[in-house]
Design an enzyme around this catalytic site. Structure first.
Site, PDB file in Angstrom:
ATOM      1  N   GLU A 203       0.835  -1.195   0.000  1.00 22.83           N
ATOM      2  CA  GLU A 203       0.000   0.000   0.000  1.00 22.83           C
ATOM      3  C   GLU A 203       0.867   1.240   0.000  1.00 22.83           C
ATOM      4  O   GLU A 203       1.424   1.637   1.039  1.00 22.83           O
ATOM      5  CB  GLU A 203      -0.926   0.023   1.217  1.00 22.83           C
ATOM      6  CG  GLU A 203      -1.813   1.244   1.161  1.00 22.83           C
ATOM      7  CD  GLU A 203      -2.906   1.237   2.214  1.00 22.83           C
ATOM      8  OE1 GLU A 203      -3.751   2.137   2.147  1.00 22.83           O
ATOM      9  OE2 GLU A 203      -2.928   0.350   3.068  1.00 22.83           O
ATOM     10  N   LYS A 336      -8.888 -15.377  15.065  1.00 18.30           N
ATOM     11  CA  LYS A 336      -9.046 -14.985  13.661  1.00 18.30           C
ATOM     12  C   LYS A 336     -10.488 -14.709  13.242  1.00 18.30           C
ATOM     13  O   LYS A 336     -10.839 -14.922  12.085  1.00 18.30           O
ATOM     14  CB  LYS A 336      -8.405 -16.040  12.735  1.00 18.30           C
ATOM     15  CG  LYS A 336      -6.930 -16.270  13.052  1.00 18.30           C
ATOM     16  CD  LYS A 336      -6.297 -17.362  12.229  1.00 18.30           C
ATOM     17  CE  LYS A 336      -4.826 -17.511  12.601  1.00 18.30           C
ATOM     18  NZ  LYS A 336      -4.164 -18.613  11.959  1.00 18.30           N
ATOM     19  N   ASP A 412       1.523 -14.246  12.288  1.00 18.99           N
ATOM     20  CA  ASP A 412       0.449 -14.845  11.487  1.00 18.99           C
ATOM     21  C   ASP A 412      -0.469 -13.725  10.979  1.00 18.99           C
ATOM     22  O   ASP A 412      -1.187 -13.111  11.768  1.00 18.99           O
ATOM     23  CB  ASP A 412      -0.338 -15.820  12.377  1.00 18.99           C
ATOM     24  CG  ASP A 412      -1.381 -16.589  11.585  1.00 18.99           C
ATOM     25  OD1 ASP A 412      -1.802 -16.101  10.517  1.00 18.99           O
ATOM     26  OD2 ASP A 412      -1.778 -17.677  12.049  1.00 18.99           O
ATOM     27  N   HIS A 510      -2.883   9.933  -1.737  1.00 18.77           N
ATOM     28  CA  HIS A 510      -3.297   8.610  -2.185  1.00 18.77           C
ATOM     29  C   HIS A 510      -3.087   8.471  -3.687  1.00 18.77           C
ATOM     30  O   HIS A 510      -2.476   7.544  -4.177  1.00 18.77           O
ATOM     31  CB  HIS A 510      -4.768   8.402  -1.803  1.00 18.77           C
ATOM     32  CG  HIS A 510      -5.335   7.115  -2.301  1.00 18.77           C
ATOM     33  ND1 HIS A 510      -6.668   6.930  -2.494  1.00 18.77           N
ATOM     34  CD2 HIS A 510      -4.743   5.969  -2.650  1.00 18.77           C
ATOM     35  CE1 HIS A 510      -6.875   5.709  -2.935  1.00 18.77           C
ATOM     36  NE2 HIS A 510      -5.733   5.101  -3.040  1.00 18.77           N
TER      37      HIS A 510
END
Ligand code: ADP
Length: 560
Positions: A203, A336, A412, A510
């Site tokens: 990103e 998760k 993770d 952006h």
């Protein structure tokens, strides 16, 4: 009986396997058969197999001593075929046979690809069949490339430490993903050595933005953090005959010797797993037992799952058939999945980071004022996140920073779900400064185990001075420090993005740093051949040539 061995010996392995398969098929089709007929069928199979096979690749090693063969054949006269050397192989599966032979011979990649295609060799077996892991990876890649007619040329595969990754981090490996890694910083935490924070991301603007936040924090004396190890959780779900039994279990656990026995079973097999408590949640005939335990420097999901499983064996032996363990993980853990229980009770490590920025720094670095930032925080976090019904979502972009550090340091990535739950506050102090804080109750991170064992990830943990285990008497210190580093960096990201919102520069930066021009051009060429090694670089050069302006005034992320 020599004939079978002689026949097999002259065949390459692929043909020998084919011959055996054909032979079995012919035998299966024949109702009754004499010895001569069976031999004729074997000859026929071998001839056909030889035709089918293009080149000899490896030697099918039959033991051609025929010492015992005639006796055995006679003793098993009802078994049609004959040679002692082939017969045992017919009784076994083709898979077993193939694996046996492969272990004896050097296989060529071409053989393996054919065997993979026919399902005789499994992908998981390649590493054990080939002399080194890199070759196994190359064969698997070739298989994928051939079958899917898609090049993997851009996916690197050479020079990786596959033996470390295998059986711990990844199966069926075909290479390793490249993700750009940048650094944000320096960032000084609790007066320590200023750190450069590695972040893996695709990103654009994220690292630039975080870097600006670090700069504002550094000009204001650094960041203060605090941390505590909440513990990793695993919650099995059990089912009873009647709801009353579930309550009985709850009572049973309140008896000190029962609880202590559960704790000793939980801790028996690990030096690091330490049980903190078991919460029970009853739902009809179901009971969820949320085990919580400390895990030293490990993130601890494996460790606690194992410990929980051991404790549950004791529970099962106590309650016998009255209780059924439905699942070792019953989702009250919660791993998760976005869950209030983690947000409220914490999971892994809980960290807070705080800093106070003088108005002059807010103005110089962030181009806005403490009051404007506090107002934006109220509207966005207190109103917007509440109206949207987020769980731990009263923040600007915590997940961006958490994900990037997680990927860089071998955490993770799926645990970003809870680990990025974060409450950000921005307030104006009585002196007119900006007090900023992030509270992150469930950072699931570790410095041993999982992806932290991989060389690149470990090196980036070293950069943060938290690689591997802490000194024995301070187990968990490294993982705790990592959680503090994550919270401190999240704080930097929050400051910068909130400032960008105040100055309305978000979209500008952006578009400048994040919008993909490459993708748009890529689409035009999608019908062209896949491999054009030079194209991306050329495109980059073109774009660089067009934009002479390299100064980025405001850096921030695209995700609010
Ligand atoms: P996870 O549960 O995070 O997946 P594992 O339990 O699989 O991690 O890996 C942790 C391993 O590292 C365990 O075998 C543990 O005994 C060992 N270990 C060595 N030093 C430490 C330490 N300081 N803290 C935690 N575990 C450690």
């Amino acid at each position: 009986s020599m004939s079978g061995a002689a026949r097999a010996d002259t065949l390459d392995g692929q043909s020998a396997l084919l011959a055996i398969e054909k032979y079995r098929a012919l035998l299966a089709a024949a109702a009754s058969i004499s010895k001569d007929e069976a031999l004729a069928l074997l000859d026929q199979s071998i001839a056909e197999a030889r035709q089918d096979s293009r080149k000899a690749t490896f030697i099918f090693e039959e033991d051609d001593s025929d010492e015992t063969s005639s006796n055995s054949v006679e003793a098993n006269a009802q078994f049609p075929p004959l040679m002692e050397e082939i017969r045992p192989t017919l009784e076994r599966t083709i898979e077993e046979l193939t694996i046996d032979h492969m272990k004896k011979v050097q296989l060529l990649p071409g053989d393996l690809i054919r065997l993979l295609n026919r399902g005789i060799v499994k992908h998981r077996d390649l590493e054990s069949l080939l002399p080194d892991y890199e070759t196994a990876v190359a064969v698997r890649r070739a298989f994928v490339e051939q079958n899917d007619k898609q090049s993997l040329a851009y996916l690197p595969h050479k020079g990786y430490d596959y033996p470390i990754a295998k059986d711990a981090c990844c199966e069926n490996m075909v290479g390793f993903m490249t993700i750009p890694v940048g650094v944000a910083g320096p960032l000084q935490i609790n007066g320590g050595t200023p750190l450069m924070i590695p972040m893996a991301t695709t990103e654009g603007a994220l690292i630039a933005s975080t870097n600006r936040g670090c700069s504002a924090i550094m000009r204001s004396g650094g960041v203060t953090t605090s941390v505590r190890e909440v513990g990793m959780t695993r919650a099995p779900v059990v089912q009873f005959e009647r709801p009353d039994d579930a309550f009985r279990l709850q009572q049973w656990l309140k008896v000190p010797e029962n609880y202590d026995k559960m704790k000793s079973e939980f801790e028996a097999k690990s030096r690091f797993a330490k049980m903190e408590d078991i919460d029970i949640y009853i739902d009809g005939r179901l009971a969820h037992l949320r085990f919580r335990g400390k895990t030293g420097d490990a993130m601890g999901m494996n460790m606690i799952s194992k410990a929980t499983s051991d404790a549950m064996k004791h529970l099962q032996s106590t309650f016998q058939s009255a209780m059924k363990v439905v699942a070792l993980s019953g989702n009250m853990c919660t791993d998760k999945k976005a869950a209030n229980i983690n947000w409220i009770k914490g999971r892994g490590r809980s960290a807070v980071a705080e800093c106070v920025l003088p108005a002059a720094v807010v103005s110089k670095v962030l181009k806005t004022t403490p009051a404007a930032m506090a107002e934006a925080a109220r509207a966005k976090f207190d109103s917007g996140s509440t109206l949207a019904g987020t769980i731990g979502g009263a923040n600007a972009q915590a997940a961006n920073v958490v994900a990037a550090i997680f990927i860089a340091t071998g955490q993770d990535p799926a645990q970003v779900v809870s680990s990025s739950m974060c409450r950000t506050t921005l307030e104006v102090t009585s002196e007119g400064s900006l007090r900023a804080s992030v509270t992150m109750p469930c950072i699931e991170c570790g410095t041993v185990g999982g992806g932290t064992i991989l060389p690149a990830q470990k090196q980036l943990l070293k950069l943060l001075k938290v690689a591997g285990p802490s000194p024995v008497d301070k187990a968990g210190t490294n993982a705790n420090t990592l959680a503090e580093i994550i919270a401190a960096t999240v704080l930097a990201g929050e400051l910068s993005l909130m400032a960008a919102l105040c100055t309305d520069d978000l979209v500008k930066s952006h578009l400048k740093l994040n919008r993909s021009r490459l993708n748009l051009e890529e689409q035009v060429s999608s019908s062209q051949p896949i491999i054009q090694l030079n194209r991306p670089q050329q495109q980059l050069n073109t774009i660089r040539g067009k934009s002479s302006e390299h100064t980025i005034k405001v850096n921030c992320s695209s995700i609010l």
